[in-house]
Scaffold this active site. Structure first.
Site, short mmCIF file in Angstrom:
data_model
loop_
_atom_site.label_atom_id
_atom_site.label_comp_id
_atom_site.label_asym_id
_atom_site.label_seq_id
_atom_site.Cartn_x
_atom_site.Cartn_y
_atom_site.Cartn_z
N GLY A 22 0.84 -1.20 0.00
CA GLY A 22 0.00 0.00 0.00
C GLY A 22 0.86 1.25 0.00
N GLY A 24 1.77 3.31 -2.40
CA GLY A 24 1.59 4.36 -3.41
C GLY A 24 0.72 5.51 -2.96
N THR A 25 0.07 5.36 -1.80
CA THR A 25 -0.85 6.42 -1.33
C THR A 25 -0.70 6.63 0.18
N LEU A 27 -0.51 7.02 4.06
CA LEU A 27 0.55 6.88 5.06
C LEU A 27 1.70 6.01 4.54
N ASP A 73 -1.98 -7.87 -5.52
CA ASP A 73 -3.11 -7.92 -4.62
C ASP A 73 -2.64 -8.74 -3.41
N TYR A 155 -8.05 0.49 17.82
CA TYR A 155 -9.18 -0.39 18.14
C TYR A 155 -8.84 -1.86 17.91
N LYS A 170 -7.43 -6.35 12.32
CA LYS A 170 -6.27 -5.68 12.95
C LYS A 170 -5.90 -6.39 14.25
C1 HXC Z 1 -20.82 -1.83 2.78
C2 HXC Z 1 -19.36 -2.37 1.09
C3 HXC Z 1 -18.84 -1.05 1.08
C4 HXC Z 1 -19.39 -0.11 2.00
C5 HXC Z 1 -17.81 -2.20 -0.42
N1 HXC Z 1 -18.69 -3.03 0.14
N2 HXC Z 1 -17.87 -0.98 0.13
N3 HXC Z 1 -20.33 -2.75 1.94
N4 HXC Z 1 -20.36 -0.54 2.84
N5 HXC Z 1 -18.95 1.16 2.07
C6 HXC Z 1 -18.95 -4.42 -0.22
C7 HXC Z 1 -19.34 -4.59 -1.67
O1 HXC Z 1 -20.72 -4.33 -1.87
C8 HXC Z 1 -18.97 -6.04 -1.93
O2 HXC Z 1 -19.90 -6.94 -1.40
C9 HXC Z 1 -17.71 -6.21 -1.08
O3 HXC Z 1 -17.74 -5.19 -0.08
C10 HXC Z 1 -16.44 -6.06 -1.91
O4 HXC Z 1 -16.46 -4.79 -2.54
P1 HXC Z 1 -15.56 -4.47 -3.81
O5 HXC Z 1 -15.77 -3.04 -4.15
O6 HXC Z 1 -15.79 -5.50 -4.87
O7 HXC Z 1 -14.10 -4.75 -3.20
P2 HXC Z 1 -12.67 -4.27 -3.69
O8 HXC Z 1 -12.74 -3.72 -5.09
O9 HXC Z 1 -11.72 -5.34 -3.39
O10 HXC Z 1 -12.38 -2.96 -2.76
C11 HXC Z 1 -12.07 -3.13 -1.38
C12 HXC Z 1 -12.70 -2.02 -0.51
C13 HXC Z 1 -12.36 -0.62 -1.06
C14 HXC Z 1 -12.20 -2.25 0.90
C15 HXC Z 1 -14.22 -2.20 -0.55
O11 HXC Z 1 -12.91 0.37 -0.21
C16 HXC Z 1 -10.87 -0.43 -1.19
O12 HXC Z 1 -10.30 -0.71 -2.27
N6 HXC Z 1 -10.19 0.06 -0.13
C17 HXC Z 1 -8.74 0.22 -0.11
C18 HXC Z 1 -8.29 1.45 0.61
C19 HXC Z 1 -8.91 1.68 1.97
O13 HXC Z 1 -9.93 1.09 2.34
N7 HXC Z 1 -8.28 2.60 2.74
C20 HXC Z 1 -8.75 2.98 4.03
C21 HXC Z 1 -7.90 2.36 5.07
S1 HXC Z 1 -8.23 3.29 6.49
P3 HXC Z 1 -21.06 -7.64 -2.30
O14 HXC Z 1 -21.76 -8.56 -1.36
O15 HXC Z 1 -21.94 -6.53 -2.78
O16 HXC Z 1 -20.36 -8.34 -3.41
C22 HXC Z 1 -8.06 2.42 7.87
C23 HXC Z 1 -8.09 3.35 9.07
C24 HXC Z 1 -8.40 2.72 10.37
O17 HXC Z 1 -7.92 1.25 7.89
C25 HXC Z 1 -8.44 3.63 11.57
C26 HXC Z 1 -8.84 5.06 11.45
C27 HXC Z 1 -8.71 5.87 12.70
P1 NAP Z 2 -4.91 4.40 2.02
O1 NAP Z 2 -4.17 5.53 1.40
O2 NAP Z 2 -6.23 4.03 1.47
O3 NAP Z 2 -3.94 3.15 2.05
C1 NAP Z 2 -4.33 1.85 1.84
C2 NAP Z 2 -3.45 1.24 0.78
O4 NAP Z 2 -3.67 -0.17 0.70
C3 NAP Z 2 -3.70 1.82 -0.62
O5 NAP Z 2 -2.47 2.18 -1.20
C4 NAP Z 2 -4.32 0.66 -1.38
O6 NAP Z 2 -3.97 0.69 -2.75
C5 NAP Z 2 -3.70 -0.54 -0.67
N1 NAP Z 2 -4.53 -1.73 -0.84
C6 NAP Z 2 -5.83 -1.88 -0.52
N2 NAP Z 2 -6.25 -3.11 -0.85
C7 NAP Z 2 -5.18 -3.76 -1.37
C8 NAP Z 2 -4.98 -5.06 -1.89
N3 NAP Z 2 -5.97 -5.95 -1.94
N4 NAP Z 2 -3.74 -5.39 -2.34
C9 NAP Z 2 -2.74 -4.49 -2.30
N5 NAP Z 2 -2.86 -3.25 -1.81
C10 NAP Z 2 -4.07 -2.88 -1.36
O7 NAP Z 2 -5.17 4.69 3.58
P2 NAP Z 2 -4.17 5.11 4.76
O8 NAP Z 2 -4.97 5.95 5.68
O9 NAP Z 2 -2.89 5.61 4.25
O10 NAP Z 2 -3.94 3.71 5.51
C11 NAP Z 2 -2.66 3.11 5.61
C12 NAP Z 2 -2.60 2.22 6.82
O11 NAP Z 2 -2.76 2.98 8.00
C13 NAP Z 2 -3.68 1.15 6.87
O12 NAP Z 2 -3.13 -0.04 7.41
C14 NAP Z 2 -4.69 1.72 7.83
O13 NAP Z 2 -5.48 0.74 8.44
C15 NAP Z 2 -3.76 2.39 8.80
N6 NAP Z 2 -4.37 3.42 9.64
C16 NAP Z 2 -4.72 4.61 9.10
C17 NAP Z 2 -5.25 5.59 9.93
C18 NAP Z 2 -5.62 6.94 9.40
O14 NAP Z 2 -6.14 7.74 10.16
N7 NAP Z 2 -5.35 7.26 8.15
C19 NAP Z 2 -5.43 5.31 11.28
C20 NAP Z 2 -5.08 4.07 11.80
C21 NAP Z 2 -4.53 3.12 10.96
P3 NAP Z 2 -4.93 0.13 -3.93
O15 NAP Z 2 -6.33 0.40 -3.50
O16 NAP Z 2 -4.46 0.90 -5.12
O17 NAP Z 2 -4.61 -1.33 -4.04
#
Ligand code: HXC
Ligand code: NAP
Length: 309
Positions: A22, A24-25, A27, A73, A155, A170
């Site tokens: 992860g 490329g974007t 953190l 992936d 959490y 987590k």
């Molecule tokens: C409910 C959802 C949903 C949503 C997707 N789904 N988004 N359900 N609410 N908001 C469901 C879809 O309907 C589908 O189920 C299944 O999840 C898979 O969705 P896809 O879009 O096909 O998955 P995918 O393309 O693999 O994308 C994964 C993703 C997406 C997690 C859904 O958001 C993503 O690519 N995220 C990567 C980056 C990311 O999430 N960054 C944030 C990290 S922050 P069905 O049943 O319809 O097929 C973090 C911070 C923590 O962790 C702490 C903060 C303080």
């Molecule tokens: P982010 O920019 O969305 O980072 C998530 C990265 O994971 C993206 O680069 C995404 O790239 C990659 N990723 C997602 N699904 C993947 C897959 N299946 N295969 C390979 N790569 C995948 O969000 P962020 O806030 O920087 O989060 C980074 C880390 O910090 C995460 O572990 C998150 O839980 C943690 N964190 C963040 C916060 C916060 O406040 N931001 C707080 C606590 C913990 P692609 O979608 O292009 O694959």
């Protein structure tokens, strides 16, 4: 000097090759950029090559050090093995694995499909153990020391409603961190984690504060130090943990959240809502002031409280 500046000395990571999932974007990119600034060779992976290529170019232009972008992936073990093979082909070895990739979104749990639950757990937990297992096997076979840093959340140990798949996953990563810190220490492999509080990134903010939630909930309000995190302060901590300066730190999870989760945990912490005037009134009452004075003080205090955010 302050927390928006780099902390380690120049060249602190030279000679090290660091793989950031992860990377490329958000953190991952910020931590990777700082590792590169400190002299490391970098491999960044995620699912989107254009994003990775742009990040790699930007980082190399800034630091002058090589960055290898590789799509992968994290849920697919064969892709993970290919990334490690390509990284070794380019740099000869990998010294550090940073498991940072994640997927997350908010939802009442009963509204989730089973696929949605799987998706988050697979990215976070399966993705982290896939890379850890493949990298660990390689290090152990080559009799090479290694260093694993996992990004969890606060959490991971408290749990949290509305992000239950992420909390479960987590917690698993946290347990893996501590388990392997002991089991693999004999091979010279360390394992630590960072638990960040809120650090603004597009990925997290779009999914955790969608729509106008961004205007309604300011995460800084929950943080005792009164602000969200700066990427550089997380990068500083990560750089220390991936460097040899932290050689005796193993199995540790370091929270960097301005005191946020403890504020939620302490029974009486919400009393910071009480204005000074109300404390004055309570003190007066305890010390036996006149009834009129006390009434005035209480009313004044309550009025202030009403207008507080
Ligand atoms: C409910 C959802 C949903 C949503 C997707 N789904 N988004 N359900 N609410 N908001 C469901 C879809 O309907 C589908 O189920 C299944 O999840 C898979 O969705 P896809 O879009 O096909 O998955 P995918 O393309 O693999 O994308 C994964 C993703 C997406 C997690 C859904 O958001 C993503 O690519 N995220 C990567 C980056 C990311 O999430 N960054 C944030 C990290 S922050 P069905 O049943 O319809 O097929 C973090 C911070 C923590 O962790 C702490 C903060 C303080
Ligand atoms: P982010 O920019 O969305 O980072 C998530 C990265 O994971 C993206 O680069 C995404 O790239 C990659 N990723 C997602 N699904 C993947 C897959 N299946 N295969 C390979 N790569 C995948 O969000 P962020 O806030 O920087 O989060 C980074 C880390 O910090 C995460 O572990 C998150 O839980 C943690 N964190 C963040 C916060 C916060 O406040 N931001 C707080 C606590 C913990 P692609 O979608 O292009 O694959």
């Amino acid at each position: 000097m302050n927390y928006t500046q780099g902390m380690l000395k120049d060249g602190a990571l030279s000679g090290k090759t660091i793989l950031v999932t992860g990377g490329g974007t958000g953190l991952g990119k910020s931590m990777g950029t700082y590792f590169s600034e400190l002299g490391a060779n970098l491999i960044i992976t995620s699912r989107k090559m254009e994003v990775l290529e742009e990040a790699a170019k930007e980082i190399t232009e800034k630091t002058g050090n090589p960055v290898l972008p590789l799509t992968c992936d994290v849920r697919e073990y064969d892709q993970v093995e290919k990334v490690i093979a390509s990284a070794k082909e380019k740099f000869g070895r990998v010294d550090v694995l940073l498991n940072n990739a994640a997927g997350n979104f908010i939802s009442p749990t009963e509204r989730l499909s089973n696929r949605a639950f799987d998706t988050v757990v697979d990215i976070v937990l399966r993705g982290s153990y896939n890379f850890t297992l493949a990298m660990g096997k390689d290090w152990i076979e080559k009799k090479q020391a290694g260093n694993i840093l996992n990004i969890v959340t606060t959490y991971a140990w408290t749990g949290s409603g509305y992000v239950v798949p992420s909390a479960c996953a987590k917690a698993g990563v946290l347990s893996m961190t501590k388990s392997l810190a002991v089991e693999w220490a004999k091979y010279g492999i360390r394992s630590n984690a960072i638990a960040p509080g809120p650090f603004p990134t597009k990925g997290a903010w779009d999914r955790l504060l969608p729509g106008n939630l961004k205007e309604k909930f300011d995460p800084a309000n929950k943080v005792p130090v009164g602000r969200v995190g700066e990427h550089q302060e997380l990068a500083n901590l990560a750089a220390y943990l991936v460097s040899d300066f932290s050689a005796y730190v193993n199995g540790e999870v370091i929270t960097i959240d301005g005191g946020e989760w403890l504020k939620g945990a302490g029974e009486f912490n919400q009393l910071d809502q009480i204005p000074e005037e109300l404390w004055d009134a309570m003190e007066m009452s305890r010390k036996g002031g006149s009834k009129l004075q006390m009434m005035w003080a209480y009313m004044n205090g309550l009025r202030k409280m009403k207008f507080r955010k």
